[in-house]
Design an enzyme around this catalytic site. Structure first.
Site, PDB file in Angstrom:
ATOM      1  N   GLU A 104      -3.886  -3.869  -2.409  1.00 23.12           N
ATOM      2  CA  GLU A 104      -3.737  -4.939  -1.416  1.00 23.12           C
ATOM      3  C   GLU A 104      -2.334  -5.540  -1.475  1.00 23.12           C
ATOM      4  O   GLU A 104      -1.412  -4.895  -1.054  1.00 23.12           O
ATOM      5  CB  GLU A 104      -4.820  -6.016  -1.551  1.00 23.12           C
ATOM      6  CG  GLU A 104      -5.276  -6.619  -0.225  1.00 23.12           C
ATOM      7  CD  GLU A 104      -4.200  -7.250   0.644  1.00 23.12           C
ATOM      8  OE1 GLU A 104      -3.878  -6.675   1.686  1.00 23.12           O
ATOM      9  OE2 GLU A 104      -3.708  -8.340   0.318  1.00 23.12           O
ATOM     10  N   THR A 149       0.811  -1.221   0.000  1.00 26.38           N
ATOM     11  CA  THR A 149       0.000   0.000   0.000  1.00 26.38           C
ATOM     12  C   THR A 149       0.844   1.270   0.000  1.00 26.38           C
ATOM     13  O   THR A 149       2.061   1.221   0.122  1.00 26.38           O
ATOM     14  CB  THR A 149      -0.962  -0.014   1.221  1.00 26.38           C
ATOM     15  OG1 THR A 149      -1.713  -1.196   1.162  1.00 26.38           O
ATOM     16  CG2 THR A 149      -1.880   1.152   1.324  1.00 26.38           C
TER      17      THR A 149
HETATM   18  N1  GLU Z   1      -5.417  -4.576   2.222  1.00 34.36           N
HETATM   19  C1  GLU Z   1      -4.849  -3.846   3.313  1.00 34.36           C
HETATM   20  C2  GLU Z   1      -5.903  -3.115   4.095  1.00 34.36           C
HETATM   21  O1  GLU Z   1      -6.857  -2.711   3.553  1.00 34.36           O
HETATM   22  C3  GLU Z   1      -3.887  -2.839   2.819  1.00 34.36           C
HETATM   23  C4  GLU Z   1      -2.759  -3.508   2.186  1.00 34.36           C
HETATM   24  C5  GLU Z   1      -1.517  -3.398   2.952  1.00 34.36           C
HETATM   25  O2  GLU Z   1      -1.193  -2.341   3.442  1.00 34.36           O
HETATM   26  O3  GLU Z   1      -0.840  -4.375   3.056  1.00 34.36           O
HETATM   27  O4  GLU Z   1      -5.781  -2.903   5.241  1.00 34.36           O
END
Ligand code: GLU
Length: 579
Positions: free
Chosen positions: A415, A395
């Site tokens: 993600e 992210t």
């Molecule tokens: N999918 C993660 C979330 O929404 C973010 C991805 C990440 O920072 O690894 O918290």
């Protein structure tokens, strides 16, 4: 200002060394901090051209979609927090990906009802949620911005067309993704050379993404969610462009899923901490609630004059307790009854803080019972003790402020590093795998359902003091996002560090585990700081680095300090307007 003039200005300033990449900058104008120098320059160009913080944040985000395509982009979603100076209030724009109409609670189970392997599920059409980013940008610009897509996408279009030299960090993440990208012909063509990650120094251009941005600049939000781009996303999810011999689980995305996608304008989570007003992201992110709850727990202790190790011990234990509750209770509130008022109650924090002792808890703690602290006790949902689902760290987070006093804290993602690995044919962007943020089996409030948004940890945070912005912080990093934002607040408010030092300090992430994740990059293991905490029973698990945060401090003397990473993720770029 015309594009050529903007470019000329940037080149001129670069020639004078005014825009060299640096992690901290202070001045009187608008400010930006991102992990990408091109993205920070894009924001500055828009601010210098008269745009506000919202315009500049979208410009920076679009540029990050080019320079950090494995972390974020228009194939994903995110959470934007805006302080509107005119309205003197904070607004949250939730543009999290949503599950398509075809989704159901058994979607990640095999024929025997067992959970599919998380890692194996990621690089498939089934993991792709309806992207929310373009809709989120549209809502932000039309409600709070002053410019349209035509202006704010221009700097990113130029970066995509002209390209940039692949740096060590781009290469590192590209390499992690070699196997994933090899599954898809489009990703292989864009991001691999003879099956290997693009070498450091390669000039990387993305003309197809430039064209997609141009289509959005011309056709607006509809150009993305209806028509040809939407059709190419539907085809890519339902018939992924696999390389020969690759098997894949297709998704079930429709044109209606895309056309019907809505961002949500939500009231933020608001709490207080030692005289500060903390604004965070509400569900489906767990970030705002978990940070507020951990700070409420910490506030029950008088930290004044306490040694650093004692304060850090309390930070770790408060985080542990907040995570036990976050894991059990928080999910998309449009689908489940989250006991939010109980979790955020100061009385609940006083009760729960009694569990914090002089030494580290021996391991995982059970979720607490916030229901007695709810106003409405009619629908008690008991916690489901489950291990922390797989959530790794990716992210990006950026932050911008302007001369009018508007502030944006914005975290967005696809993600996993490289998302699903599916580059949409002819469009130059990667699709997310956000739907693997659902819990795969239940009972659990975060189970997959049609039209539901998977629980997130993203935590853009804006902190006010006496009704005006004091500072803002946010980070990438999966569920460590929450601890990075929390620890930076504790470092700054309780340990008295400058925001720059607070952000740069070694991070410790306790998420209700047997051990606390710590960073080797900054030499934490073996340090005096580590030993002092080990004496209180804390145990470590090591990783090279945690998060890549960005922040802004609004100083009492009227200046503004933009803060990015000195080391993590290759170092970030902080700029404050000089003219
Ligand atoms: N999918 C993660 C979330 O929404 C973010 C991805 C990440 O920072 O690894 O918290």
């Amino acid at each position: 200002m015309k594009r050529q003039t903007l470019l000329a200005t940037a080149l001129m300033m670069a020639a004078f060394g005014a825009l060299a990449k640096q992690p901290v900058d202070t001045g009187h104008g608008g400010a930006v901090a991102t992990i990408s120098h091109e993205a920070s320059l894009a924001a500055m160009q828009i601010l210098d051209a008269g745009g506000n913080a919202i315009d500049a944040a979208v410009a920076a985000a679009a540029a990050l979609g080019v320079t950090d395509p494995f972390s974020c982009g228009i194939g994903g979603g995110g959470f934007m927090l805006i302080y509107s100076a005119k309205d003197r209030r904070v607004i949250a724009i939730d543009h999290r990906e949503v599950a398509p109409a075809s989704f159901h609670p058994g979607v990640f189970l095999d024929a025997e009802g067992k959970e599919l392997d998380w890692k194996a599920t990621v690089p498939n059409g089934i993991s792709v949620g309806v992207p929310g980013t373009v809709r989120g940008w549209h809502e932000a610009l039309t409600r709070y911005g002053t410019m349209g897509f035509d202006k704010v996408l221009a700097p990113a279009i130029r970066v995509a067309e002209e390209g940039f030299a692949v740096g060590p960090n781009f290469h590192r993440i590209n390499k992690i993704n070699e196997a994933k990208f090899a599954r898809f012909s489009t990703a292989s063509a864009l991001y691999l050379q003879d099956g290997k990650a693009l070498p450091v120094g390669t000039r990387f251009r993305n003309p197809e993404l430039a064209q997609t941005y141009r289509d959005i600049a011309r056709g607006g939000v509809k150009a993305f969610y209806e028509g040809a781009i939407a059709a190419s996303m539907v085809a890519a999810v339902n018939h992924p462009p696999v390389t020969p011999g690759t098997s894949v689980i297709a998704g079930g995305l429709t044109m209606a899923d895309l056309k019907d996608y809505e961002a949500r304008i939500r009231p933020p989570i608001r709490s207080t901490y030692r005289g500060y007003e903390i604004h965070g992201m509400p569900a489906p992110s767990s970030g705002g609630i978990a940070i507020a709850q951990a700070l409420n727990l910490l506030e029950t202790f008088d930290l004044a004059g306490k040694p650093r190790a004692e304060i850090e011990h309390l930070y770790l234990e408060a985080s542990r307790l907040a995570f036990a509750d976050r894991n059990a209770y928080v999910a998309d509130e449009e689908f489940v009854d989250v006991p939010r008022d109980g979790l955020l109650s100061k009385a609940y924090a006083r009760e729960r803080a009694k569990q914090i002792g002089a030494g580290a808890a021996p391991g995982k703690v059970a979720a607490g019972d916030p229901y007695p602290f709810e106003d409405d006790r009619s629908v008690p949902l008991r916690p489901q003790p489950k291990p922390l689902a797989q959530e790794s760290m990716h992210t990006t987070h950026l932050t911008v402020s302007d001369r009018e006093g508007n502030v944006v804290a914005y975290t967005f993602t696809i993600e996993d590093w490289g998302g699903s690995g599916i580059v949409v044919p002819g469009r130059g962007f990667l699709l997310n795998n956000e739907l693997t943020d659902f819990d795969f089996s239940g009972p659990h409030p975060n189970l997959p359902e049609a039209f539901k948004r998977p629980r997130s940890s993203m935590s853009p945070t804006i902190v006010l003091k006496d009704g005006a912005p004091a500072f803002t912080i946010g980070s990438p990093g999966g569920s460590t996002i929450i601890t990075t934002a929390l620890q930076t607040i504790v470092n700054h408010v309780d340990l008295g560090m400058s925001l720059a030092d607070a952000l740069a300090a070694p991070r410790m992430s306790q998420r209700n585990g047997e051990t606390t994740l710590v960073e080797t990059l900054l030499g934490f293991p073996g340090s005096e700081q580590a030993k002092a905490l080990e004496a209180k029973g804390h145990k470590w698990r090591e990783t090279d680095q945690i998060g890549a945060a960005n922040a802004i401090r609004f100083n009492p003397d009227g200046t503004v300090t933009a803060v990015s990473e000195p080391l993590r993720h290759g170092g970030g770029s902080a700029i404050v307007q000089k003219q």
